[in-house]
Scaffold this motif. Structure first.
Motif, short mmCIF file in Angstrom:
data_model
loop_
_atom_site.label_atom_id
_atom_site.label_comp_id
_atom_site.label_asym_id
_atom_site.label_seq_id
_atom_site.Cartn_x
_atom_site.Cartn_y
_atom_site.Cartn_z
N ASN A 1 40.56 26.43 43.31
CA ASN A 1 39.70 25.62 44.17
C ASN A 1 38.21 25.83 43.92
N VAL A 2 37.87 26.78 43.05
CA VAL A 2 36.46 27.07 42.77
C VAL A 2 35.90 25.99 41.85
N THR A 3 34.72 25.52 42.17
CA THR A 3 34.03 24.56 41.33
C THR A 3 33.30 25.32 40.23
N VAL A 4 33.61 24.98 38.98
CA VAL A 4 32.98 25.64 37.84
C VAL A 4 31.67 24.92 37.56
N ASN A 5 30.57 25.66 37.72
CA ASN A 5 29.23 25.11 37.57
C ASN A 5 28.53 25.84 36.42
N VAL A 6 28.03 25.12 35.46
CA VAL A 6 27.37 25.73 34.31
C VAL A 6 26.19 26.62 34.70
N ASN A 7 25.54 26.31 35.81
CA ASN A 7 24.37 27.07 36.24
C ASN A 7 24.69 28.22 37.18
N ASP A 8 25.90 28.27 37.69
CA ASP A 8 26.26 29.34 38.63
C ASP A 8 27.75 29.64 38.52
N LEU A 9 28.05 30.70 37.83
CA LEU A 9 29.44 31.11 37.63
C LEU A 9 29.85 32.27 38.53
N SER A 10 28.99 32.61 39.48
CA SER A 10 29.27 33.78 40.33
C SER A 10 30.53 33.58 41.18
N SER A 11 30.76 32.36 41.66
CA SER A 11 31.96 32.14 42.48
C SER A 11 33.22 32.25 41.63
N VAL A 12 33.14 31.85 40.37
CA VAL A 12 34.28 32.00 39.46
C VAL A 12 34.52 33.48 39.19
N GLU A 13 33.44 34.22 38.96
CA GLU A 13 33.57 35.66 38.72
C GLU A 13 34.23 36.37 39.90
N THR A 14 33.81 36.01 41.10
CA THR A 14 34.39 36.61 42.30
C THR A 14 35.88 36.30 42.40
N ALA A 15 36.24 35.06 42.14
CA ALA A 15 37.64 34.66 42.21
C ALA A 15 38.46 35.35 41.12
N VAL A 16 37.89 35.50 39.94
CA VAL A 16 38.58 36.18 38.84
C VAL A 16 38.82 37.64 39.21
N SER A 17 37.83 38.27 39.80
CA SER A 17 37.97 39.68 40.20
C SER A 17 39.10 39.84 41.21
N LYS A 18 39.21 38.91 42.15
CA LYS A 18 40.27 38.97 43.15
C LYS A 18 41.64 38.79 42.50
N VAL A 19 41.74 37.83 41.57
CA VAL A 19 43.01 37.61 40.86
C VAL A 19 43.37 38.86 40.06
N GLN A 20 42.39 39.45 39.38
CA GLN A 20 42.65 40.66 38.60
C GLN A 20 43.18 41.78 39.48
N ALA A 21 42.55 41.99 40.61
CA ALA A 21 42.98 43.06 41.52
C ALA A 21 44.39 42.80 42.05
N ASP A 22 44.67 41.57 42.44
CA ASP A 22 45.99 41.24 42.97
C ASP A 22 47.06 41.31 41.89
N ALA A 23 46.73 40.89 40.68
CA ALA A 23 47.69 40.96 39.57
C ALA A 23 47.99 42.41 39.22
N LYS A 24 46.97 43.24 39.24
CA LYS A 24 47.16 44.67 38.94
C LYS A 24 48.05 45.33 39.99
N LYS A 25 47.81 45.00 41.25
CA LYS A 25 48.62 45.57 42.33
C LYS A 25 50.07 45.10 42.22
N PHE A 26 50.26 43.82 41.94
CA PHE A 26 51.62 43.30 41.78
C PHE A 26 52.32 44.02 40.63
N ALA A 27 51.66 44.10 39.48
CA ALA A 27 52.27 44.73 38.31
C ALA A 27 52.62 46.19 38.58
N SER A 28 51.76 46.86 39.32
CA SER A 28 52.02 48.26 39.67
C SER A 28 53.24 48.40 40.57
N ASP A 29 53.36 47.54 41.57
CA ASP A 29 54.47 47.62 42.51
C ASP A 29 55.78 47.07 41.93
#
Length: 141
Positions: A52-80
């Motif tokens: 649902n994040v809008t990818v904007n060439v001038n501001d990728l911070s919201s994408v970075e935040t969403a990627v970090s959340k996905v990374q953390a959740d994927a890591k937790k899932f893989a661990s469990d």
């Protein structure tokens, strides 16, 4: 004097015991799901949020935040989940890593091409996550 027997009273006396037995059975049923089911649900939500994040060439911070959340959740899932879904978790990990690389590239050199690579990588993450959700579905229903 002898006490009179009241049949209705005895039924009500058994009610608390019946409630306790049913509660114990219900508690036992709820714990039959693997622990990673909660992680899978959180991962599903974070991937939906990423989509649902809008990818904007001038501001990728919201994408970075969403990627970090996905990374953390994927890591937790893989661990469990440990080794229950190795191919799906590896595919998700690789797609998230590719997305992270695409975001870094787009930040370093903002252009239509680098942003398109981010959008493509988001789609790959969503596909990998969807495949993982499909694999987990039977165990987590």
């Amino acid at each position: 004097m002898r006490a009179r027997y009241r049949p209705g009273l005895r039924r009500w006396q058994l009610l608390p015991a019946a409630v306790m037995v049913l509660a114990a059975l219900a508690a036992g049923c709820g714990s039959s799901k693997p622990a990673y089911c909660t992680d899978a649900s959180q991962l599903k939500t974070s991937v939906q949020d990423l989509g649902n994040v809008t990818v904007n060439v001038n501001d990728l911070s919201s994408v970075e935040t969403a990627v970090s959340k996905v990374q953390a959740d994927a890591k937790k899932f893989a661990s469990d989940a440990k080794s229950a879904y190795p191919s799906q978790t590896t595919a998700l990990k690789n797609s998230v890593s590719g997305l992270e690389t695409a975001v870094k590239s787009a930040k370093a050199t903002p252009s239509v091409t680098t942003v398109a690579a981010v959008v493509s990588s988001v789609t790959q993450v969503k596909t990998a996550a969807s495949n993982l959700q499909g694999a987990v579905k039977g165990a987590c229903q």
